[in-house]
Scaffold this motif. Structure first.
Motif, PDB file in Angstrom:
ATOM      1  N   GLN A 230       1.286  -1.551   0.033  1.00  0.00           N
ATOM      2  CA  GLN A 230       0.041  -0.023  -0.203  1.00  0.00           C
ATOM      3  C   GLN A 230       1.167   1.634   0.481  1.00  0.00           C
ATOM      4  N   THR A 231       2.017   1.011   0.995  1.00  0.00           N
ATOM      5  CA  THR A 231       2.932   2.332   1.180  1.00  0.00           C
ATOM      6  C   THR A 231       3.727   2.279  -1.025  1.00  0.00           C
ATOM      7  N   PHE A 234       1.054   3.852  -3.053  1.00  0.00           N
ATOM      8  CA  PHE A 234       0.737   5.602  -3.226  1.00  0.00           C
ATOM      9  C   PHE A 234       1.896   5.770  -3.564  1.00  0.00           C
ATOM     10  N   THR A 238       0.918   9.314  -6.234  1.00  0.00           N
ATOM     11  CA  THR A 238       1.471  10.109  -5.938  1.00  0.00           C
ATOM     12  C   THR A 238       2.842  11.123  -6.673  1.00  0.00           C
ATOM     13  N   GLU A 279      -7.560   5.850  -5.514  1.00  0.00           N
ATOM     14  CA  GLU A 279      -6.597   6.951  -4.528  1.00  0.00           C
ATOM     15  C   GLU A 279      -7.543   7.923  -3.853  1.00  0.00           C
ATOM     16  N   SER A 282      -9.609   6.885  -1.132  1.00  0.00           N
ATOM     17  CA  SER A 282      -9.305   6.351   0.297  1.00  0.00           C
ATOM     18  C   SER A 282      -8.871   8.407   0.824  1.00  0.00           C
TER      19      SER A 282
END
Length: 282
Positions: A230-231, A234, A238, A279, A282
């Motif tokens: 998940q990190t 991200f 981004t 994203e 979320s």
């Protein structure tokens, strides 16, 4: 289909300390028919003296046969006989891998230094009996995303993790109960085709990660592993893709040092449009 892929293999902290080569290898590619990611983890025991070569050759055999497979599936319906198609792909990879390692051995016979490193049992197997496969032993995981389907194939340990478009992580490939602690099935096994597992679906996920067991062994449970992915997601959703890749490249050696100490490989396929959508939700 707006997919991107990446792959990374780094030498483990324990291997650096012992002066041992990285025995992982990974590949990823995108062509007009599919996007694919491949991870192979060469066996670490002393008798597997050419497993780093074996891992690279398995990646190359998988890449070649996946490209042929994906091109053919543009003309045939994948879901008409998916299991048989995938079993044929797996058999082709095993066959090509065996051809490559035998050619490599012919061009590069075992050296006296290599023979001094292995057990008497392995020496008899390799030299007297001519069964060289184990010297090149490796696991393999591959994931492939095409326009109307996706699939993953695996022999041995390591994990394939997919992020569905509803935000849930799954491990789609059935686990092999023969993989336990330091024991694993392998492409070098006489029954390698029987030991391959696979998964397929027409519901393409937002992301697919495949990692060697050096990644899995850094974490206590799957939730921690999913948090890592998940990190990573991200970061890639981004920031600039190349920048996110460089950050991950710098992080993996630290992960090995703090965790398993083993070589680490991660390869991934990312649906950039759905990553952005996920994203935003979320």
């Amino acid at each position: 289909m707006h997919t991107k892929s990446f792959h990374l293999s780094i030498q483990g902290a324990n291997h650096i300390q012992r002066g041992k080569e990285c025995q992982d290898y990974s590949l990823s590619f995108t062509d007009e028919n599919c996007t694919a990611a491949i991870v192979c983890d060469g066996h670490g025991g002393n008798d597997y003296i050419r497993s780093a070569y074996g891992a690279r050759f398995a990646c190359e055999a998988a890449e070649k046969n996946i490209k042929i497979f994906a091109e053919k599936m543009q003309k045939e319906s994948f879901f008409n006989n998916s299991d048989q198609y995938l079993r044929t792909l797996e058999a082709s990879i095993i066959s090509d891998w065996n051809n490559i390692i035998n050619q490599h051995l012919q061009e590069n016979p075992l050296t006296q230094e290599e023979l001094e490193e292995i057990s008497e049992k392995a020496k008899k197997k390799y030299v007297q009996d001519g069964h060289i496969e184990s010297a090149y032993g490796t696991t393999m995981i591959a994931a492939v995303v095409a326009r109307t389907y996706w699939f993953s194939i695996q022999i041995g340990d390591g994990k394939c993790v997919a992020l569905l478009k509803n935000g849930n992580f799954i491990q789609p490939i059935p686990w092999d109960p023969n993989c336990f602690l330091n024991v694993t099935t392998s492409i070098c096994d006489s029954e390698a085709l029987k030991n391959f597992r696979h998964f397929y679906s027409e519901e393409r996920p937002a992301a697919i990660f495949i990692g060697s067991d050096g990644v899995d062994d850094c974490f206590v449970n799957d939730e921690q592993l999913y948090h890592l992915y998940q990190t990573i997601l991200f970061s890639f959703s981004t920031t600039d893709f190349d920048e996110a890749f460089n950050v991950l490249s710098e992080y993996l050696p630290r992960l090995s040092a703090k965790g398993s100490g083993d070589d680490i490989s991660i390869a991934a396929i990312l649906d950039m449009e759905n990553l952005y959508f996920h994203e935003m939700r979320s």
